[in-house]
Motif scaffolding. Sequence first.
Motif, PDB file in Angstrom:
ATOM      1  N   ASP A   1       0.870  -1.246  -0.030  1.00  0.00           N
ATOM      2  CA  ASP A   1       0.085  -0.074   0.011  1.00  0.00           C
ATOM      3  C   ASP A   1       1.631   1.354   0.098  1.00  0.00           C
ATOM      4  OD1 ASP A   1      -2.669  -1.530  -0.080  1.00  0.00           O
ATOM      5  OD2 ASP A   1      -2.822  -1.581   2.335  1.00  0.00           O
ATOM      6  N   ALA A   2       2.222   1.389   1.051  1.00  0.00           N
ATOM      7  CA  ALA A   2       2.759   2.786   0.569  1.00  0.00           C
ATOM      8  C   ALA A   2       3.307   3.102  -0.665  1.00  0.00           C
ATOM      9  CB  ALA A   2       3.601   2.183   1.921  1.00  0.00           C
ATOM     10  N   GLU A   3       4.093   1.516  -1.138  1.00  0.00           N
ATOM     11  CA  GLU A   3       4.900   1.614  -2.274  1.00  0.00           C
ATOM     12  C   GLU A   3       3.755   1.866  -3.101  1.00  0.00           C
ATOM     13  OE1 GLU A   3       7.768  -2.177  -1.424  1.00  0.00           O
ATOM     14  OE2 GLU A   3       5.708  -2.327  -2.222  1.00  0.00           O
ATOM     15  N   LEU A   4       2.399   0.886  -3.456  1.00  0.00           N
ATOM     16  CA  LEU A   4       1.793   1.882  -4.260  1.00  0.00           C
ATOM     17  C   LEU A   4       1.477   3.930  -4.384  1.00  0.00           C
ATOM     18  CD1 LEU A   4      -0.419  -0.158  -4.942  1.00  0.00           C
ATOM     19  CD2 LEU A   4       1.128  -0.468  -6.439  1.00  0.00           C
ATOM     20  N   ALA A   5       0.814   3.752  -2.895  1.00  0.00           N
ATOM     21  CA  ALA A   5       1.361   5.542  -2.482  1.00  0.00           C
ATOM     22  C   ALA A   5       2.154   6.602  -3.285  1.00  0.00           C
ATOM     23  CB  ALA A   5       0.122   5.560  -0.863  1.00  0.00           C
ATOM     24  N   ALA A   6       2.784   6.192  -3.007  1.00  0.00           N
ATOM     25  CA  ALA A   6       4.031   6.886  -2.958  1.00  0.00           C
ATOM     26  C   ALA A   6       4.546   6.548  -4.503  1.00  0.00           C
ATOM     27  CB  ALA A   6       5.663   6.382  -2.460  1.00  0.00           C
ATOM     28  N   GLY A   7       3.811   5.981  -5.452  1.00  0.00           N
ATOM     29  CA  GLY A   7       3.680   6.052  -6.418  1.00  0.00           C
ATOM     30  C   GLY A   7       5.703   5.467  -6.885  1.00  0.00           C
ATOM     31  N   ALA A   8       5.926   4.452  -6.376  1.00  0.00           N
ATOM     32  CA  ALA A   8       7.069   3.333  -6.007  1.00  0.00           C
ATOM     33  C   ALA A   8       6.394   2.520  -7.051  1.00  0.00           C
ATOM     34  CB  ALA A   8       7.762   3.567  -4.997  1.00  0.00           C
ATOM     35  N   PRO A   9       7.732   1.580  -7.963  1.00  0.00           N
ATOM     36  CA  PRO A   9       7.153   0.555  -8.034  1.00  0.00           C
ATOM     37  C   PRO A   9       6.654  -0.546  -6.548  1.00  0.00           C
ATOM     38  CG  PRO A   9       9.630   0.950  -8.461  1.00  0.00           C
ATOM     39  CD  PRO A   9       8.918   2.311  -7.443  1.00  0.00           C
ATOM     40  N   VAL A  10       6.047  -1.586  -6.381  1.00  0.00           N
ATOM     41  CA  VAL A  10       6.088  -2.619  -5.959  1.00  0.00           C
ATOM     42  C   VAL A  10       7.213  -3.961  -6.332  1.00  0.00           C
ATOM     43  CG1 VAL A  10       3.948  -5.071  -5.269  1.00  0.00           C
ATOM     44  CG2 VAL A  10       3.264  -2.774  -6.195  1.00  0.00           C
ATOM     45  N   THR A  11       8.156  -3.292  -3.975  1.00  0.00           N
ATOM     46  CA  THR A  11       8.807  -4.517  -4.463  1.00  0.00           C
ATOM     47  C   THR A  11       8.610  -6.013  -4.190  1.00  0.00           C
ATOM     48  OG1 THR A  11       9.142  -2.826  -2.691  1.00  0.00           O
ATOM     49  CG2 THR A  11      10.808  -5.610  -2.433  1.00  0.00           C
TER      50      THR A  11
END
Length: 176
Positions: free
Chosen positions: A52-62
Amino acid sequence: MLPLRAEATAALLDQLERRADDEPCWSWWPADQPVGFTRRMQTYEATMHRVDAELAAGAPVTLLAPDVAAGAIDHAVDVMWGWMPDGAEWRPGGVVELAADDTGARWNVEVGEWLRGDGTVGGPRAVRAGGGGPAASVGAPVADLALWVWTRGGRAHRTGEQRIIDLLDAVVTQGM
């Protein structure tokens, strides 16, 4: 807040490290009351909140580790999707196979709806299938399948009887 969260996390980890998986321990899920349930639940919850945090930050999902992804699917099928209120009636609709294309893992899931005492539909539900062949299937690499099951994206291909796919979509769409 961060120091408080760090302290609470350290306390939880300390307690989990001191106890065996089969040691009795209260949990909100009546069917599974040992420490191992809490350990597993925390693993999947923390993993999905990281996503969720990665998606919210626009970062790639680990990438999810294959064993964690498979466990997250087990948890969805055996716990999160299976709830219905006391006194409700289960109306099964059919079986769908969840297939991890990369690991060969399979989950046969019976999808349907639970009914209120007055016979009206209360909501979608899915449980591990006790038998019967699948009328539909959903396939993806195990990490994508776990993300899809937990409504965190993931690419999955669906085939089979549309009515069964629609029932599964209703379960997945209601979220965790």
